[in-house]
Scaffold this active site. Structure first.
Site, PDB file in Angstrom:
ATOM      1  N   ASN A  44     -25.610  27.455 -31.296  1.00  0.00           N
ATOM      2  CA  ASN A  44     -26.893  27.046 -30.701  1.00  0.00           C
ATOM      3  C   ASN A  44     -26.992  25.430 -30.452  1.00  0.00           C
ATOM      4  OD1 ASN A  44     -27.413  29.499 -30.932  1.00  0.00           O
ATOM      5  ND2 ASN A  44     -29.218  29.351 -32.397  1.00  0.00           N
ATOM      6  N   ILE A  45     -27.945  25.122 -29.614  1.00  0.00           N
ATOM      7  CA  ILE A  45     -27.976  23.573 -29.050  1.00  0.00           C
ATOM      8  C   ILE A  45     -28.691  22.873 -30.226  1.00  0.00           C
ATOM      9  CG2 ILE A  45     -30.342  23.662 -28.249  1.00  0.00           C
ATOM     10  CD1 ILE A  45     -29.539  21.752 -26.121  1.00  0.00           C
ATOM     11  N   LYS A  46     -29.166  23.289 -31.506  1.00  0.00           N
ATOM     12  CA  LYS A  46     -29.925  22.763 -32.398  1.00  0.00           C
ATOM     13  C   LYS A  46     -28.830  22.084 -33.252  1.00  0.00           C
ATOM     14  CE  LYS A  46     -30.729  26.814 -35.190  1.00  0.00           C
ATOM     15  NZ  LYS A  46     -31.841  27.742 -35.737  1.00  0.00           N
ATOM     16  N   GLY A  47     -27.671  22.881 -33.622  1.00  0.00           N
ATOM     17  CA  GLY A  47     -26.338  22.579 -34.002  1.00  0.00           C
ATOM     18  C   GLY A  47     -26.399  22.663 -35.668  1.00  0.00           C
ATOM     19  N   GLU A  67     -25.253  17.196 -35.648  1.00  0.00           N
ATOM     20  CA  GLU A  67     -24.538  17.462 -34.305  1.00  0.00           C
ATOM     21  C   GLU A  67     -25.132  18.599 -33.491  1.00  0.00           C
ATOM     22  OE1 GLU A  67     -20.387  18.066 -34.634  1.00  0.00           O
ATOM     23  OE2 GLU A  67     -20.011  16.197 -35.766  1.00  0.00           O
TER      24      GLU A  67
END
Length: 270
Positions: free
Chosen positions: A140-143, A147
């Site tokens: 997921n973009i939230k990482g 990161e």
């Protein structure tokens, strides 16, 4: 905690060596703490059983420092005591990172140069495993840990199938997406479910693909042994603390090896 140093005749440690002893109160005292559950109701007898077990495990002058009933038939214990065992650091074998750690921009440039298209990654939790925190942290973009996840990478296409995906479903979707890599997270470990599921998954991919076109197979979870890649039939194992950059950098490294016709490194094949 550990104290570094070599041992003297009385079992104490001196600085500068490769032998260490645990310590809790004073350096080199050998004190350790462990926890476990016994399938008996909480009582004085149960606490005596915890001490007996600790003594059989080599804890000298063991003490029960915490005991808590876990329902009517179980008791959880924390035991504290001294061990005489030493840790020989120069005999420890670990899997070190053997590829450069790339920033997202560097990984994107490498993928574009290597493939001339986006790198497709299919991820899932397989079997009955419904714990998606690990796979989501990577994809997921939230990482994770500050990161961004692989969805943030411009040159990576992420297909996150979520939880409780069967192995046939995973193989079929990987084929449909023409996946370059398959990421599998396994948190449930009862009766070695993570190992059984991983072996089933790797066998299915080897049956479904010619060896030259099989996706890179990566598994991760807190209870895997990084040195078990060959036994489990995967290309890489990641354990706790892994970040999206670790995974992205490895995929670039492994696909570069494949494009150049190189065999995996020793630790990837071991």
């Amino acid at each position: 905690m550990v104290s570094t140093g070599s041992t003297t005749g009385d079992g104490s440690t001196t600085g500068g060596g490769s032998i260490v002893r645990p310590y809790g109160d004073t350096t080199g005292d050998g004190m350790v703490q462990m926890s476990f559950t016994l399938p008996v109701p909480h009582s004085k007898v149960a606490e005596g059983g915890a001490l007996q077990l600790a003594q059989k495990m080599g804890l000298d002058a063991a003490m029960v420092v915490h005991a808590k009933p876990m329902g009517p038939d179980f008791t959880f214990f924390v035991v504290y005591g001294r061990v005489t065992h030493l840790v020989e650091l120069d005999k420890i074998q670990v899997v070190e990172r053997d590829f450069p750690l790339l920033a997202p921009k560097e990984a994107n440039l490498a993928i574009r140069s290597l493939l001339g298209r986006k790198l497709t990654v299919v991820g899932a939790c397989i079997g009955t495993d419904a714990h998606t925190v690990g796979i989501d942290a990577i994809l997921n973009i939230k990482g994770f840990a500050g990161e961004k996840g692989l969805e943030y990478y411009r040159e990576i296409k992420v297909v996150n199938l979520g939880a409780q995906v069967s192995v046939p479903e995973l193989v079929a979707r990987a084929q449909e997406e023409r996946a370059d890599a398959v990421l599998v997270s396994q948190v449930v470990t009862q009766r070695d479910a993570h190992l059984l599921n991983t072996r089933e998954m790797s066998a299915a991919f080897r049956e479904a693909y010619p060896s030259a076109s099989r996706p890179v197979l990566v598994v991760g979870g807190p209870r895997f042994d990084e040195g078990s890649t060959a036994d489990l039939g995967v290309d890489r194992i990641f354990v706790r603390g892994t970040t999206p950059a670790d995974v992205a950098s490895y995929l670039v490294h492994r696909l570069t090896q494949r494009r150049q016709g190189q065999a995996p490194t020793h630790q990837e094949a071991s």
